[in-house]
Design a protein around this motif. Structure first.
Motif, mmCIF file in Angstrom:
data_model
loop_
_atom_site.group_PDB
_atom_site.id
_atom_site.type_symbol
_atom_site.label_atom_id
_atom_site.label_comp_id
_atom_site.label_asym_id
_atom_site.label_seq_id
_atom_site.Cartn_x
_atom_site.Cartn_y
_atom_site.Cartn_z
ATOM 1 N N MET A 77 1.875 3.638 -40.499
ATOM 2 C CA MET A 77 2.157 4.920 -41.128
ATOM 3 C C MET A 77 3.660 5.053 -41.385
ATOM 4 O O MET A 77 4.480 4.706 -40.527
ATOM 5 N N GLU B 136 6.810 6.895 -41.221
ATOM 6 C CA GLU B 136 7.348 7.997 -40.432
ATOM 7 C C GLU B 136 8.427 8.768 -41.198
ATOM 8 O O GLU B 136 8.482 9.986 -41.150
ATOM 9 N N VAL C 288 8.431 2.578 -40.470
ATOM 10 C CA VAL C 288 6.976 2.478 -40.335
ATOM 11 C C VAL C 288 6.614 2.416 -38.852
ATOM 12 O O VAL C 288 7.303 1.760 -38.065
ATOM 13 N N GLU D 296 1.234 8.001 -47.202
ATOM 14 C CA GLU D 296 1.888 7.709 -45.922
ATOM 15 C C GLU D 296 1.364 6.453 -45.250
ATOM 16 O O GLU D 296 1.985 5.964 -44.306
ATOM 17 N N GLN D 297 0.235 5.933 -45.699
ATOM 18 C CA GLN D 297 -0.376 4.760 -45.072
ATOM 19 C C GLN D 297 0.026 3.496 -45.818
ATOM 20 O O GLN D 297 -0.075 3.428 -47.045
#
Length: 259
Positions: free
Chosen positions: A148, A150, A184, A211-212
């Motif tokens: 993800m 950050e 990440v 975000e992924q």
């Protein structure tokens, strides 16, 4: 003397006007006549390109070319970290207690690179890679892990060369150049993907939304050759024993293991 002369020449040429002129030319149809010689001089592998050489109408299009499906297989072990770019591994090693890394015998501060001591703190005693992309390389950037996002932020304005001479004699380009940083997180640990602009052309274009991130998925591209710095949080990464510096590497090839 050599360092002074190198820096003087760079300052005389690394101007906003010259940057704009070079970028405009590379995007114009007038640059097309350089494409065949560029491909020959830099030994561009035309067999792996998505399109044939005649289908690129500007140098810019060739710089940011995509590859055929399957041209860069991604190591499918879920525990591995892969190279995000086609590049040369210029340096690798441990990030020191004072948040410095040593590149070509010269110390660089990751606190400066990331913008603050607070941002650098998780990476102290962690691991780093310096991945240099020449004009001959494929310029698209892929995710080295699944995780993800950050945080994502930009720093710097001007850009100096990030080749071997630039790293040795330049004004600390890894700390000062325009750079786009993606942090990440996966399995409770983090890594930073620092995309550093090259001389003249600062363009780093994001192509990923959301975000992924998925390992091997495209996330951005450089408009010209440049450098990617990977920073790993302490205790998060172990390098593959076969990896050394300097050595060439391609997108999807294993750098090491995520702990």
């Amino acid at each position: 003397m050599r360092k002074w002369l190198y820096r003087l020449l760079i300052e005389l040429t690394n101007h906003s006007l010259s940057s704009k002129l070079l970028a405009s030319f590379a995007k114009s149809r007038f640059s097309a006549w350089l494409i065949p010689s560029y491909a020959k001089i830099y030994h561009i592998n035309q067999e792996e390109m998505e399109k044939s050489l005649k289908n690129y109408k500007t140098l810019q299009q060739l710089f940011v070319r995509r590859l055929k499906a399957g041209a860069r297989p991604v190591d499918d072990d879920e525990c591995t970290v892969v190279s995000p770019v086609d590049a040369v591994i210029e340096e690798m090693g441990i990030i020191r207690e004072n948040s410095e890394i040593i590149v070509k015998g010269k110390p660089y501060s990751i606190a400066e690179m990331l913008g603050s001591a607070e941002a650098a703190q998780p990476y102290v005693n962690g691991f780093f890679f310096i991945l240099y992309l020449s004009p001959s390389h494929y310029h698209r950037i892929h995710s080295p892990i699944s995780g993800m996002i950050e945080r994502q932020w930009t720093l710097g304005r001007k850009s100096y060369p990030v080749n071997r001479l630039g790293l040795k004699y330049g004004k600390r380009p890894l700390e000062k150049n325009y750079r786009l940083i993606t942090e990440v997180k996966a399995g409770g640990k983090r890594m930073a993907i620092v995309k550093i602009g090259a001389m003249f052309v600062n363009s780093i274009e994001l192509t990923h939304t959301g975000e992924q991130l998925v390992k091997g998925e495209e996330m951005a591209y450089f408009s010209f050759g440049s450098t990617v710095v990977l920073l790993f949080e302490r205790g998060s990464f172990a390098p593959d024993p076969r990896i050394a510096a300097p050595m060439p590497i391609k997108v999807g090839e294993r750098l090491g293991y995520w702990r």
